[in-house]
Scaffold this motif. Structure first.
Motif, PDB file in Angstrom:
ATOM      1  N   GLY A 412     -66.402  50.600  64.293  1.00  0.00           N
ATOM      2  CA  GLY A 412     -64.620  50.085  65.485  1.00  0.00           C
ATOM      3  C   GLY A 412     -65.706  49.943  66.814  1.00  0.00           C
ATOM      4  N   VAL A 413     -65.862  51.369  66.090  1.00  0.00           N
ATOM      5  CA  VAL A 413     -66.386  52.072  68.051  1.00  0.00           C
ATOM      6  C   VAL A 413     -67.982  51.650  68.022  1.00  0.00           C
ATOM      7  CG1 VAL A 413     -67.203  54.305  69.468  1.00  0.00           C
ATOM      8  CG2 VAL A 413     -65.096  54.679  67.650  1.00  0.00           C
ATOM      9  N   TRP A 414     -68.704  51.666  67.514  1.00  0.00           N
ATOM     10  CA  TRP A 414     -70.066  50.806  67.432  1.00  0.00           C
ATOM     11  C   TRP A 414     -69.773  49.691  68.014  1.00  0.00           C
ATOM     12  CZ3 TRP A 414     -72.509  46.930  65.353  1.00  0.00           C
ATOM     13  CH2 TRP A 414     -74.548  47.520  66.061  1.00  0.00           C
ATOM     14  N   LEU A 415     -68.928  48.565  66.915  1.00  0.00           N
ATOM     15  CA  LEU A 415     -68.856  47.462  67.413  1.00  0.00           C
ATOM     16  C   LEU A 415     -68.638  46.847  68.496  1.00  0.00           C
ATOM     17  CD1 LEU A 415     -68.765  44.810  66.326  1.00  0.00           C
ATOM     18  CD2 LEU A 415     -66.505  44.755  65.367  1.00  0.00           C
ATOM     19  N   ARG A 416     -67.461  47.839  69.382  1.00  0.00           N
ATOM     20  CA  ARG A 416     -66.526  47.804  70.376  1.00  0.00           C
ATOM     21  C   ARG A 416     -67.717  47.953  71.334  1.00  0.00           C
ATOM     22  NH1 ARG A 416     -61.936  47.296  73.418  1.00  0.00           N
ATOM     23  NH2 ARG A 416     -63.088  46.590  75.352  1.00  0.00           N
ATOM     24  N   GLN A 417     -68.414  48.655  71.954  1.00  0.00           N
ATOM     25  CA  GLN A 417     -69.490  49.309  72.269  1.00  0.00           C
ATOM     26  C   GLN A 417     -70.708  48.182  72.680  1.00  0.00           C
ATOM     27  OE1 GLN A 417     -71.023  52.767  72.663  1.00  0.00           O
ATOM     28  NE2 GLN A 417     -73.278  52.607  73.812  1.00  0.00           N
ATOM     29  N   TYR A 418     -71.279  47.516  70.961  1.00  0.00           N
ATOM     30  CA  TYR A 418     -72.037  46.003  71.414  1.00  0.00           C
ATOM     31  C   TYR A 418     -71.455  44.887  72.063  1.00  0.00           C
ATOM     32  CZ  TYR A 418     -73.745  41.950  69.251  1.00  0.00           C
ATOM     33  OH  TYR A 418     -73.632  40.671  68.444  1.00  0.00           O
ATOM     34  N   LEU A 419     -69.811  45.033  71.539  1.00  0.00           N
ATOM     35  CA  LEU A 419     -69.196  43.906  72.119  1.00  0.00           C
ATOM     36  C   LEU A 419     -69.109  43.430  74.054  1.00  0.00           C
ATOM     37  CD1 LEU A 419     -66.483  43.294  69.255  1.00  0.00           C
ATOM     38  CD2 LEU A 419     -68.599  41.493  70.124  1.00  0.00           C
ATOM     39  N   ASP A 420     -69.144  44.938  74.469  1.00  0.00           N
ATOM     40  CA  ASP A 420     -68.701  44.987  75.397  1.00  0.00           C
ATOM     41  C   ASP A 420     -69.977  44.777  76.325  1.00  0.00           C
ATOM     42  OD1 ASP A 420     -65.960  45.954  75.310  1.00  0.00           O
ATOM     43  OD2 ASP A 420     -66.715  47.858  75.323  1.00  0.00           O
ATOM     44  N   ALA A 421     -71.165  44.524  75.808  1.00  0.00           N
ATOM     45  CA  ALA A 421     -72.352  44.668  76.259  1.00  0.00           C
ATOM     46  C   ALA A 421     -72.945  42.760  76.434  1.00  0.00           C
ATOM     47  CB  ALA A 421     -73.614  45.409  75.543  1.00  0.00           C
TER      48      ALA A 421
END
Length: 596
Positions: A412-421
């Protein structure tokens, strides 16, 4: 090439596998677009069937349904019956059997079948290559990942048509063939050509940066032997296929009159990118990409470049780069673009007199130079096409899951960092500027730190972006990107282009591999949207007007465009006019809307 060797990949086992995979995709995407209507099979849980109009043909398969009416079909489960006899899945037969429901006219059907066959042949070629596991590819360099992609656009069924390539040319120029290519250079008389560039660049500096002194001297000497001065001409790089198949024949009069002069190959080697007509310089990766005209029919368009259309390209890129640099929120996301810094095109007076602006005869000789992303990397960073997040290896393992596992982050953390970018800048461009991109996997480059997404780079700017306000105050040089888009369609640049055409597939992939749950995936998307909106309270009225938490949104169908017209799916100057809708989709983030 030996004729036998040229088709060595066309073996029964590869062909059967390619057909099974493409029929799986056809069943899934045509059902998603509501062209086909699978019905549950009584007594068999999770099994469905579709039948041809005359009832003679039936396909049965096992499937799992995800958000956004996504059909995750087990390819091995597909069974085809005709008049009671079981037959192997065949993608060409499938299109004929369902030509009625698919709306394939007598005019479009044969060309579409050729595109399907070419797509199958490309898959067979990839299946014949040594397998590369997702975990291995996830650690590879930029061009190994780029040329290692096997699927193409996730929505389009006929996504590797490339009509015009012979098999030997496929092996020379297809991205997956990964064969270095040298471009052919022409000199075009300046009175018949147009060159434009960014404000901080000029023709001489561009060419000096792209061609070494020895090559420039060689070209100048060739011109002098003909009694011509290279200084009176613009240099144009061309795709070898375009030279041999089009320019040497269709532009014969221009060559005979010496308005065009062929100078031969340049010294640098390039690799074709997924878009086929764009090349990455592998001799000198810091140099520009080169995008060339290529009169090959692929996925709904002839892939030419118009001299007139290219003329405004640098100005559009400069305008967008300045907008991003001047916006605090966009800068905070790390978003950058790789600018199309210069463009050149040839105006063939006879073809221009005989045709309108849509004609492929106006799109045979032009090129642009796009920045390389390599010089902008910090220490320890690397690049990957965003299309790689949807890549599955031969065993069905995903590169996205491999990156997440290698990152050391919780999924979930990896996904959120991708979505923020990725997602946050798209949202801000929509709400703050009515600006939309075409942000599919091939048009976005991920900047990775290890296996974590640090930021994204958008590319293919001038042909793809649109300001969705006919009254927008834009400089005259970039007015082309302004379009009159109805209010109810503006938000589709997120709902369709991001949610339905990319995140739909990424979610299903990660859920199937048990990396995270579907609820976690879409809640993370919703949290990204909500957090962005909290950061931009001055746009609250716009958030209500274009509501990303609405219960439903219109289903805009891409395959329907290609099935209707596989020569020119969309007029880029009026993208709204061609849209094909088929009801509505339930919005997967609606239930996670923040409380008022």
């Amino acid at each position: 090439m030996n004729p036998t060797d040229a088709v060595a990949h066309l073996r029964p086992e590869h062909w059967d596998r390619a057909n099974r995979l493409l029929v799986r995709k056809a069943l899934a995407e045509f059902s998603h677009e509501r062209l086909l209507h699978p019905e549950p099979v009584p007594g068999l849980a999770d099994h469905f069937a579709v039948r041809s109009d005359d009832g003679a043909v039936e396909y049965r398969f096992r499937a799992r349904l995800f958000a956004l009416d996504h059909w995750q079909i087990d390819a091995e489960s597909i069974i085809r019956h005709r008049d009671g006899a079981q037959l192997p899945p065949d993608a060409v037969d499938f299109c004929i059997e369902f030509a009625g429901p698919l709306g394939l006219s007598a005019q479009i059907l044969p060309v579409y079948l050729e595109e399907i066959t070419s797509t199958l042949a490309g898959t067979a070629y990839k299946l014949a290559a040594p397998p590369v596991g997702a975990a291995e590819l996830a650690k590879a360099d930029f061009q190994e990942i780029e040329t290692g992609m096997t699927e193409g656009h996730p929505c389009f069924v006929a996504n590797n048509g490339r009509l015009g390539f012979g098999v030997h040319e496929y092996r020379a120029y297809a991205p997956e063939a990964a064969r270095p290519v040298r471009l052919i250079w022409l000199a075009a008389a300046r009175e018949h050509s147009v060159f434009t560039c960014a404000d901080d660049l000029d023709y001489e500096r561009l060419i000096a940066g792209e061609l070494d002194e020895a090559t420039r001297n060689r070209f100048a000497a060739s011109m002098a032997e003909l009694g011509l001065d290279l200084a009176d001409h613009h240099l144009i790089p061309v795709h070898p296929w375009q030279w041999w198949h089009k320019l040497a024949v269709t532009f014969a009069g221009e060559l005979a009159s010496r308005r065009l002069v062929v100078l031969g190959e340049g010294p640098d080697s390039y690799l074709a990118q997924q878009s086929i007509r764009t090349f990455f310089n592998v001799t000198a990766p810091e140099k520009h990409y080169v995008k060339t005209a290529l009169s090959v029919l692929n996925m709904g368009f002839m892939r030419g470049l118009s001299a007139a259309y290219m003329e405004a390209t640098p100005a559009i890129n400069d305008w967008l780069a300045a907008l991003i640099a001047g916006d605090e929120l966009l800068r905070a996301t790390g978003l950058t673009i790789i600018r199309e810094r210069a463009a050149v095109g040839y105006r063939h007076r006879q073809y221009e007199a005989a045709t309108d602006r849509y004609s492929p005869y106006r799109k045979m000789l032009a090129a642009l130079w796009r920045e390389s992303p390599v010089p902008g990397l910090a220490a320890g960073q690397r690049l990957a096409t965003m299309a790689s997040l949807l890549h599955l290896d031969r065993d069905g393992r995903s590169l996205a899951a491999a990156l997440i596992a290698d990152s050391g982050q919780a999924p979930g953390v990896w996904l959120r960092q991708y979505l923020d970018a990725y997602l946050t800048p798209l949202l801000h461009c929509l709400y703050a500027y009515d600006l939309a991109f075409m942000p599919h996997g091939e048009n976005v480059i991920l900047v990775l730190d290890g296996s974590r997404v640090q930021r994204v780079i958008f590319k293919d700017i001038a042909e793809e972006i649109v300001v969705m306000d006919a009254q927008a105050d834009l400089p005259a040089a970039v007015a082309r990107i302004r379009a009159d888009i109805p209010d109810d369609e503006k938000v589709l640049c997120v709902f369709t282009d991001v949610f339905d055409c990319f995140l739909r597939f990424l979610s299903a992939t990660l859920v199937t591999e048990e990396v995270l749950t579907e609820e976690t995936f879409w809640r993370t998307v919703a949290d990204c949207v909500a957090d962005y909106q909290r950061r931009a309270p001055h746009l609250a009225d716009r958030f209500r007007r274009y509501d990303l938490f609405a219960g439903t949104f219109a289903l805009s169908c891409l395959n329907r465009l290609q099935l209707r017209n596989n020569q020119q799916m969309v007029d880029l100057a009026d993208p709204s006019a061609a849209l094909q809708f088929a009801g509505e989709l339930a919005n997967p983030i609606a239930r996670f809307a923040p409380s008022a």
